[in-house]
Scaffold this motif. Sequence first.
Motif, mmCIF file in Angstrom:
data_model
loop_
_atom_site.group_PDB
_atom_site.id
_atom_site.type_symbol
_atom_site.label_atom_id
_atom_site.label_comp_id
_atom_site.label_asym_id
_atom_site.label_seq_id
_atom_site.Cartn_x
_atom_site.Cartn_y
_atom_site.Cartn_z
ATOM 1 N N TYR A 1 -0.396 -0.253 6.450
ATOM 2 C CA TYR A 1 0.374 -0.239 4.533
ATOM 3 C C TYR A 1 2.150 -0.641 5.929
ATOM 4 N N LEU A 2 2.138 0.662 6.801
ATOM 5 C CA LEU A 2 3.819 0.771 6.880
ATOM 6 C C LEU A 2 3.782 -0.575 7.728
ATOM 7 N N TYR B 1 4.432 -7.907 3.057
ATOM 8 C CA TYR B 1 3.652 -7.742 2.143
ATOM 9 C C TYR B 1 2.846 -8.230 1.244
ATOM 10 N N TRP C 1 11.223 -6.622 -8.385
ATOM 11 C CA TRP C 1 12.033 -6.605 -7.314
ATOM 12 C C TRP C 1 13.298 -6.652 -7.041
ATOM 13 N N GLU D 1 13.494 -5.975 -1.580
ATOM 14 C CA GLU D 1 13.104 -4.716 -1.264
ATOM 15 C C GLU D 1 12.444 -4.832 -2.769
ATOM 16 N N LEU D 2 11.200 -4.319 -3.213
ATOM 17 C CA LEU D 2 10.510 -3.342 -4.028
ATOM 18 C C LEU D 2 11.205 -2.371 -4.720
ATOM 19 N N GLY E 1 11.152 1.275 -3.928
ATOM 20 C CA GLY E 1 11.195 1.737 -2.453
ATOM 21 C C GLY E 1 10.012 0.840 -1.860
ATOM 22 N N GLY E 2 9.907 1.295 -0.476
ATOM 23 C CA GLY E 2 9.511 0.195 -0.023
ATOM 24 C C GLY E 2 8.069 1.090 0.361
ATOM 25 N N ARG E 3 7.914 1.030 1.620
ATOM 26 C CA ARG E 3 6.588 0.848 1.959
ATOM 27 C C ARG E 3 6.306 3.299 2.463
ATOM 28 N N LEU E 4 7.930 3.067 2.660
ATOM 29 C CA LEU E 4 7.746 4.746 3.018
ATOM 30 C C LEU E 4 7.776 5.006 2.005
ATOM 31 N N LYS F 1 6.739 4.808 -0.680
ATOM 32 C CA LYS F 1 5.303 5.120 -1.426
ATOM 33 C C LYS F 1 4.425 6.215 -0.494
ATOM 34 N N SER G 1 2.928 -4.248 -3.691
ATOM 35 C CA SER G 1 2.536 -2.887 -3.805
ATOM 36 C C SER G 1 1.380 -1.758 -2.921
#
Lengths: 231, 481
Positions: free
Chosen positions: A215-216, A220, B66, B74-75, B78-81, B83, B190
């Motif tokens: 996922y990183l 999206y 968003w 950005e979500l 929060g972003g990917r990290l 999550k 997400s």
Amino acid sequence: MSLTGQFLWVILPYLALSIFVLGHLYRYGFSQYTWTARSSEFLEKRQLRWASQLFHYGIIFVFLGHVLGLLVPAAWTGALGVSERLYQEQALLLGGVAGLLAVVGIVWFNWRRWSVARLRRNSSLGDYLAIALLLLVIALGIYNTLLYPLSHHGPYNYRATIAPWLRGFLTGRPDAALMVHVPATFQLHLLAAFLLFALWPFTRLVHLWSLPLAYLRRRYILYRGLPPEAR
Amino acid sequence: MRIKAQLAMVMNLDKCIGCHTCSVTCKHAWTNRRGVEYAWFNNVETKPGVGYPKRWEDQEHWRGGWALRGSRLELKAGGRLAKLLTIFHNPNLPTVDDYYDPWSYDYETLAAAPPSRHQPTARPRSVLTGDAMQPAWGPNWEDDLAGATVTGPQDPDLVGVEVAFEYERTFQLYLPRICNHCLNPACVASCPSGAMYKREEDGIVLTDQQACRGWRFCVSGCPYKKPYFNWSSGKAEKCLFCYPRVEAGQPTVCAESCVGRIRYLGVVLYDADGVPDAAAAPVGELVARQRALFLDPADPRIAAQAEEAGVPPAWIAAARRSPVYRLAVRWEVALPLHPEFRTLPMVWYVPPLSPLAGDSPGTVLPDTAAMRIPLAYLANLLAAGDPSPVRRALERLVAVRRLMRRLTTGEPSEASSDLPPDELEELYRLLALAKHSERFVVPPAHKETAADLFTLRGTAGLDSEGGVGGWGAAPSPPRRP
């Protein structure tokens, strides 16, 4: 070498490892729909918030500690200038803290699953077994790390027995003789872990392999097209 | 430019009577199963109210959708990290109590009770535990403003709106909701497992039941709270836009069964490359920029480009007849639900007209300046707080009524509209008279060769063990403790 020794420290661990590997392959291949973390956060969130984070972060550091203590030979850490005493002290301190986090988390998990009616009534045998076995393994580990040294004038030097046995086991040269005189609570810690690994692929614990690191690096929004023959 | 086709829906709130037929037919088709008893892929809310799940529109609390970080999208959670760091406990996940504790009744007792002096009763029992319970919140608990004096003021859309919750002075409207099958879906973004995706050919957003690992970030990531967590299977499920039906050219179950005929289905063409920019538009321009994303299918250059991009000719033809395009783009009477969530929803709404506030003897037609439903409230719901696109839509709806009243009664009409009379009449026909084939312009997908249809007989989409369709098991009755 006694037959019991061979059975406990050669046959049994390889049996557990085989079930672990084949079980995962079977379930991944034939039962993707059941491959999930089976989270219960949706039914109970307040306790899970603490129990889950204590357990998961604790167990991650416990795992790293096991890699360091069992897979890295004592001679290597010695060559790096880490004395046996220093190793034992940091193992006690860091391992003790991580273990305590994990044990509090797993006790809380067990308590939560039995005390919250919504979970108790909707849990599978696998759900109960997974957390009960984890509790057993972690409790024995905590005993060996924190309590054993108190009653035996210092910590047990597993790096001279269990660690070489494990490395031999993983490289196909298991030596049961190394394990026969290991203290009983250490032996029980391992035997309980064998059972845990054998049951692992048939419980929710498989979610460990789905840690979504991809996922990183992913974009999206994902699209999926029709197969070429249908366009 | 990268042209894609999208199946979209318009709901005319001016005609919704709040009968819940859409919800009931949807439930019988998709969520009549263990684990999703609480889930309504289609639900109808009475506004003002907190809705389902409670206060779902409050993104400062739920952190769905968003947000702009500077000029970057950005979500909001929060972003990917972020999550991955919250994967052991998702702080923004609602629990079942935010929806409601699902229950059923002890119907067996009615037949099996021994003879006694009193009538046997069917007591409510929690489906989750089997224990007897007293329902204190449930689906449509606020139906027709029930308890609105308590829950109404907690409606997140009431920010900056003066509302009286007194019987003679209050207002209400119905808001039917399904998954919006967004162009910029926060649920898809997400999902750490990559199990959620948008279909290339029609834009329907689906969850791959085989790939879902139950991390639950789609549930918290969607600002409309339309993906649902199946607490029994441990996987997420959501509205499928009835894809087994629309692939065959039929409307969705909710649209087909709508008694008030408020729903329209059609194809829209849009520029996929323009999505990120439109989603990041400044607050005041959200509606206009999202509307500008749709391309005119009547333009031969657009049609040629669409065909080049792989859109089938039948779909381009359908886009030309699309009631969605006509309502949302050509006449601008339909608006997106909460465009400020920046997901670019593909279900748009015609705002409702309402009676005049106060006593206005002799007035027959509504006046947008003095409507019972405050313009600011509709603006918060459908235009990110900007009243101008809502007023424009309402004025055109009033103009249709004025024109038709003049044509029917011969009375002279004082006001004119910016739309010519023939267009107003066309709008009238689409809103009031349109037949099934005009309301639902759904081109068949022709997937006859896409899979081995012989083995797929009787399946419906959510067809895992215990799922929907020919292999699905009947839902189990609540267990007794």
